[in-house]
Design a protein around this motif. Structure first.
Motif, PDB file in Angstrom:
ATOM      1  N   GLU A   1       9.115   6.505  -1.706  1.00 44.55           N
ATOM      2  CA  GLU A   1       9.478   7.895  -1.992  1.00 44.55           C
ATOM      3  C   GLU A   1       8.764   8.848  -1.045  1.00 44.55           C
ATOM      4  O   GLU A   1       9.371   9.820  -0.551  1.00 44.55           O
ATOM      5  CB  GLU A   1       9.132   8.236  -3.444  1.00 44.55           C
ATOM      6  CG  GLU A   1      10.028   7.549  -4.468  1.00 44.55           C
ATOM      7  CD  GLU A   1       9.543   7.774  -5.890  1.00 44.55           C
ATOM      8  OE1 GLU A   1       8.418   8.313  -6.060  1.00 44.55           O
ATOM      9  OE2 GLU A   1      10.283   7.424  -6.832  1.00 44.55           O
ATOM     10  N   LEU A   2       7.488   8.593  -0.781  1.00 45.58           N
ATOM     11  CA  LEU A   2       6.744   9.458   0.130  1.00 45.58           C
ATOM     12  C   LEU A   2       7.326   9.386   1.543  1.00 45.58           C
ATOM     13  O   LEU A   2       7.415  10.415   2.236  1.00 45.58           O
ATOM     14  CB  LEU A   2       5.262   9.044   0.163  1.00 45.58           C
ATOM     15  CG  LEU A   2       4.470   9.200  -1.137  1.00 45.58           C
ATOM     16  CD1 LEU A   2       3.002   8.835  -0.909  1.00 45.58           C
ATOM     17  CD2 LEU A   2       4.568  10.618  -1.679  1.00 45.58           C
ATOM     18  N   ARG A   3       7.709   8.191   1.973  1.00 48.72           N
ATOM     19  CA  ARG A   3       8.299   8.045   3.315  1.00 48.72           C
ATOM     20  C   ARG A   3       9.624   8.794   3.414  1.00 48.72           C
ATOM     21  O   ARG A   3       9.864   9.536   4.394  1.00 48.72           O
ATOM     22  CB  ARG A   3       8.519   6.563   3.639  1.00 48.72           C
ATOM     23  CG  ARG A   3       9.266   6.330   4.961  1.00 48.72           C
ATOM     24  CD  ARG A   3       9.480   4.876   5.248  1.00 48.72           C
ATOM     25  NE  ARG A   3      10.278   4.186   4.248  1.00 48.72           N
ATOM     26  CZ  ARG A   3      11.605   4.286   4.136  1.00 48.72           C
ATOM     27  NH1 ARG A   3      12.295   5.098   4.935  1.00 48.72           N
ATOM     28  NH2 ARG A   3      12.247   3.597   3.207  1.00 48.72           N
ATOM     29  N   VAL A   4      10.468   8.631   2.411  1.00 47.06           N
ATOM     30  CA  VAL A   4      11.778   9.289   2.422  1.00 47.06           C
ATOM     31  C   VAL A   4      11.623  10.799   2.382  1.00 47.06           C
ATOM     32  O   VAL A   4      12.317  11.540   3.103  1.00 47.06           O
ATOM     33  CB  VAL A   4      12.634   8.797   1.237  1.00 47.06           C
ATOM     34  CG1 VAL A   4      13.918   9.612   1.124  1.00 47.06           C
ATOM     35  CG2 VAL A   4      12.975   7.315   1.401  1.00 47.06           C
ATOM     36  N   GLU A   5      10.712  11.280   1.532  1.00 44.40           N
ATOM     37  CA  GLU A   5      10.477  12.727   1.437  1.00 44.40           C
ATOM     38  C   GLU A   5       9.993  13.301   2.760  1.00 44.40           C
ATOM     39  O   GLU A   5      10.246  14.472   3.077  1.00 44.40           O
ATOM     40  CB  GLU A   5       9.461  13.013   0.331  1.00 44.40           C
ATOM     41  CG  GLU A   5       9.993  12.760  -1.076  1.00 44.40           C
ATOM     42  CD  GLU A   5       8.898  12.815  -2.130  1.00 44.40           C
ATOM     43  OE1 GLU A   5       7.727  13.071  -1.756  1.00 44.40           O
ATOM     44  OE2 GLU A   5       9.205  12.599  -3.318  1.00 44.40           O
TER      45      GLU A   5
END
Length: 294
Positions: free
Chosen positions: A27-31
């Motif tokens: 999620e952090l990477r996608v965000e």
């Protein structure tokens, strides 16, 4: 029903926690608008490492977590993710494995934790907490654990270790807040004469300046159900014991949750003279039982 240690359930629990941690990393990477290859390149990693971490096939190191949050611009997430990581392999520790070297070794490990902790918050619904136990009461509790879990019989050493831990009651840098239910004082987990000594011990310890003892009487209306006992060590972690395992909960939201529950249970407890009145009532009932059994 007594739950037995289950390697499969422990493995599943650890796997689920690893997958949940990987999902949050993804999620952090996608965000951050990064592909897996872009993130790997920025960290000089193999692209496969990002995939393994995100899909729970590999456990990250502390440095991996810090690098990931730095690369995605989410340093604010670092502490929470590290807490999840540190909890991953230790939050579910089977008692058989933990106590394999003997119950007395476990007391030594707890002694080291005691040295680091300054404020103990303890709630127990069914037993007198270990730190408040007399040697005789502790002997029955250890004998029960040894029998149920089929542990090595090092009863004398275990009792001695627990008694040694109680030395810290006389250290001014330690504070203790215990909350017990009246049921914990009445369950017949030992002979009446042993319980009388235990109840007297509670009266004595409650007079210490750094010990706060609250008792929730049977007539009390709870605002939060007393589901199970737990220990809060400073604001570092929460310990919960079951028949088959010990849980070490270290994530900030878990500590906050249990701190709130403890506050609610402590609010409805009786202290001082009111607590001593409950203790006296129980002592009178147990004394009558002891007389009848003679």
């Amino acid at each position: 029903m007594i739950l037995q240690p289950n390697k499969e359930s422990r493995s599943s629990s650890v796997h689920d926690a690893r997958v949940a941690l990987g999902k949050r990393l993804r999620e952090l990477r996608v965000e951050a608008g990064l592909s897996g290859k872009q993130l790997a390149a920025s960290l000089s990693w193999q692209a496969s490492k990002v995939s393994k971490l995100e899909n729970g096939r590999q456990t990250p190191s502390d440095d991996d977590i810090r690098a990931w949050t730095r690369a995605t611009g989410r340093d604010v997430e670092t502490d929470g993710l590290l807490a999840s990581l540190h909890t991953l392999e230790v939050q579910y520790a089977e008692w058989r494995r933990l106590l394999r070297a003997g119950v007395h070794n476990r007391q030594s490990e707890l002694g080291e934790l005691d040295q680091r902790t300054r404020f103990f918050r303890v709630f127990e619904a069914t037993v007198v907490p270990g730190l408040l136990q007399t040697a005789e009461y502790a002997r029955y509790r250890f004998a029960d654990a040894i029998r149920v879990l089929r542990l090595e019989t090092d009863l004398d050493a275990a009792v001695a270790g627990r008694m040694k831990r109680q030395d810290m009651f006389y250290r001014p840098d330690k504070r203790f807040h215990f909350v017990l239910t009246e049921a914990a004082l009445r369950f017949r987990l030992c002979p009446p004469e042993v319980m009388l000594g235990q109840l007297d011990r509670l009266v004595s310890l409650s007079a210490l300046p750094n010990v706060k003892l609250g008792i929730v009487g049977f007539e009390t209306t709870y605002t939060t159900a007393p589901w199970h006992g737990f220990w809060i060590f400073d604001d570092d972690h929460v310990a919960v014991e079951t028949y088959s395992a010990g849980l070490k909960l270290a994530q900030p939201h878990e500590i906050e949750l249990y701190s709130g529950v403890f506050k609610e249970l402590a609010t409805v407890a009786s202290y001082g003279r009111a607590a001593r009145n409950i203790l006296t009532r129980v002592i009178d009932d147990v004394a009558a039982e002891a007389t009848d059994s003679e």
